[in-house]
Design an enzyme around this catalytic site. Structure first.
Site, short mmCIF file in Angstrom:
data_model
loop_
_atom_site.label_atom_id
_atom_site.label_comp_id
_atom_site.label_asym_id
_atom_site.label_seq_id
_atom_site.Cartn_x
_atom_site.Cartn_y
_atom_site.Cartn_z
N HIS A 107 0.80 -1.13 -0.02
CA HIS A 107 0.02 0.13 0.07
C HIS A 107 0.74 1.32 0.11
CE1 HIS A 107 -3.33 -2.85 0.63
NE2 HIS A 107 -3.94 -1.78 -0.20
N CYS A 417 -9.02 -2.40 -11.34
CA CYS A 417 -8.43 -1.29 -10.39
C CYS A 417 -7.12 -1.54 -9.79
CB CYS A 417 -9.29 -0.68 -9.59
SG CYS A 417 -9.91 -1.81 -8.35
C1 PEP Z 1 -6.44 -4.68 -5.40
O1 PEP Z 1 -6.34 -5.57 -4.47
O2 PEP Z 1 -6.00 -5.11 -6.53
C2 PEP Z 1 -6.83 -3.51 -5.04
C3 PEP Z 1 -7.24 -2.67 -5.97
O3 PEP Z 1 -7.34 -3.30 -3.78
P1 PEP Z 1 -5.93 -2.85 -2.78
O4 PEP Z 1 -4.75 -2.82 -3.48
O5 PEP Z 1 -6.59 -1.74 -1.97
O6 PEP Z 1 -5.91 -4.01 -2.10
#
Ligand code: PEP
Ligand code: MG
Length: 458
Positions: A107, A417
């Site tokens: 993240h 996404c």
């Molecule tokens: C993913 O897991 O690809 C996503 C978009 O969510 P995050 O990166 O916030 O877990």
């Protein structure tokens, strides 16, 4: 601002009640920061960061904690960095991050990408042996850090920077135009928002909408969970920015590598397989209801959609839909403006990708970051398995293709996404798999549109 008695009034009142000084101060200032952040007037909104800065600096004095505040433009060298630390630093003067741990899909990497902060992870370096230095060269694209640059190395590095700037100039030509493939097929390109302050620097014309708002930022580093008004103010502001374009806001995805004090479980042996995302929201129903209310109210302002993270079984959708309907009914009874938003899901757990037709949702967004880590059994935040954590693994691509096909055949919206959506190496593979709606960090858009423009089906 500190000279204004009103600033600390609420804190003094709390202290009288017996609240520890640091907690009272943070709570008082958080409330005011939130009020400014939600202000209609742009000038007042901009004061939120001044107040946040005052909050942090006074807190340092109160706790005596010498928080290391790097000088502007510095490269931070560490083993790892939590997302909250990234968010607490000022990156406006540049700077970068070099980590011996971490991973490109963690993240904090995602936040850095969103801000265009160069970052390198998994460095083979003994931090204890690093000597004090004045200058270092950090190449985020190439994944390199040079701690003892010679004049020749610096010269070569600057040459590469100039070449990169030329390329960026060529990509920039695509930024304000819709993304279209070489054979004229339109591809929707949306942006991911990790913290709404990013939007102040962006023109909505660059995108077809917001494909993902990660609402975790609202809950990070707060002494209390954000209330309905505070959340409503933030969501409304995001919808207003999008000026009629669709905005997909994801409900809280706490847990995993995004622990939130007072909510997520502290002692899980494997947090990525534990109580995170929708699982956690369905345990803390009051917190979830509050977020759904704030979202339903913001949906009255513009086209807002709600997305559930980490959906694993279909009943999680029905349970969330029931809570949402109840909150909308209660808002209506109270005469508060609201709308029932479309409810969609992230497809990021292999179970949901494999049997996607059994999950009845208004739309689907493929979370390639988590989908990849669960399919390849390689954690997204462990540098030593980063080579295995690869979205181009045929097994991951087969699942993406399956979900895209389901979208086409059922007429439901499917987007993607995860970070793959903005990755120049992966974009052609995603298009090949049938994905025609990509959401990515805003800093990735120009290059992504340029790559899409050159793509032709094999
Ligand atoms: C993913 O897991 O690809 C996503 C978009 O969510 P995050 O990166 O916030 O877990
Ligand atoms: Mg995810």
């Amino acid at each position: 601002m500190l000279g204004d008695d009103a600033l600390a009034e609420a804190a003094f009142a709390e202290i009288e009640e017996g609240t520890p000084v640091d907690k009272a101060w943070v709570a008082a200032l958080d409330g005011q920061v939130a009020d400014y952040a939600a202000a209609e007037d742009e000038y007042f909104r901009a004061r939120a960061s001044d107040l946040a800065d005052i909050r942090e600096r006074v807190l340092d004095h109160l706790t005596g904690a010498e928080r290391t505040r790097p000088p502007a433009g510095a490269i931070l060298l560490a083993e790892d960095m939590p997302p909250s630390r990234f968010l607490s630093l000022d990156w406006s003067a540049g700077g970068g991050i070099a980590l011996t741990g971490g991973s490109p899909t963690s993240h904090v990497a995602m936040l850095a990408r969103a801000r265009g902060v160069p970052m390198v992870v998994g460095l083979d370096l003994d931090l204890a042996q690093v000597q004090p230095i004045d200058a270092a060269l950090l190449d985020g694209e190439g994944g390199r850090l040079n701690l003892s640059p010679t004049a020749a190395a610096t010269e070569a590095f600057n040459g590469e920077r100039r070449e990169a700037a030329v390329l960026a100039g060529q990509w920039a030509k695509y930024l304000m135009k819709p993304a279209v493939t070489a054979n004229g097929e339109r591809v929707l390109t949306q942006i991911n928002v990790a913290e709404p302050a990013e939007l102040d620097r962006l023109d909505p014309e660059i995108c077809d909408g917001i494909g993902l708002v990660r609402t975790e930022f609202l809950f990070h580093d707060q002494s209390e969970l954000p209330d309905e008004e505070q959340q409503f103010g933030v969501y409304r502001r995001i919808v207003a920015w999008a000026a009629g374009r669709p905005v997909t806001i994801r409900t809280l995805d706490a847990g995993g590598d995004k622990p939130i004090a007072g909510l997520s479980m502290a002692q899980e042996s494997n947090p990525f397989l534990g109580l995170r995302g929708i699982r956690l929201s369905l345990v803390h129903k009051q917190v979830f209801r509050l977020q759904l209310r704030a979202l339903a109210r913001a949906a009255a302002v513009g086209p807002l959609k709600i997305m559930l993270p980490m959906v694993t079984i279909p009943s999680e959708i029905t349970e969330a839909a029931t809570l949402l309907a109840e909150e909308v009914a209660s808002l209506q009874t109270a005469g508060i403006a609201c709308r029932l938003p479309a409810l969609g899901i992230m497809v990021e757990v292999p179970a949901a990708a494999l049997a996607v037709d059994r999950y009845d949702a208004a739309f689907y967004s493929i979370g390639s970051n988590d989908l990849t880590q669960y399919v390849t059994a390689s954690a997204r935040d462990i540098a030593s398995v980063a080579n295995l954590n690869d979205t181009s693994n045929p097994a991951v691509l087969m699942l993406i293709e399956r979900v895209a096909r389901f979208g086409r055949e059922s007429g439901r919206e499917v987007s993607l996404c995860g970070d793959a959506g903005g990755d120049p190496r992966l974009i052609p593979l995603l298009l090949q798999a049938g994905v025609r709606n990509l959401s990515m960090a805003p800093t990735m858009l120009a290059r992504a549109k340029a790559i899409i423009a050159g793509w032709q089906p094999a």
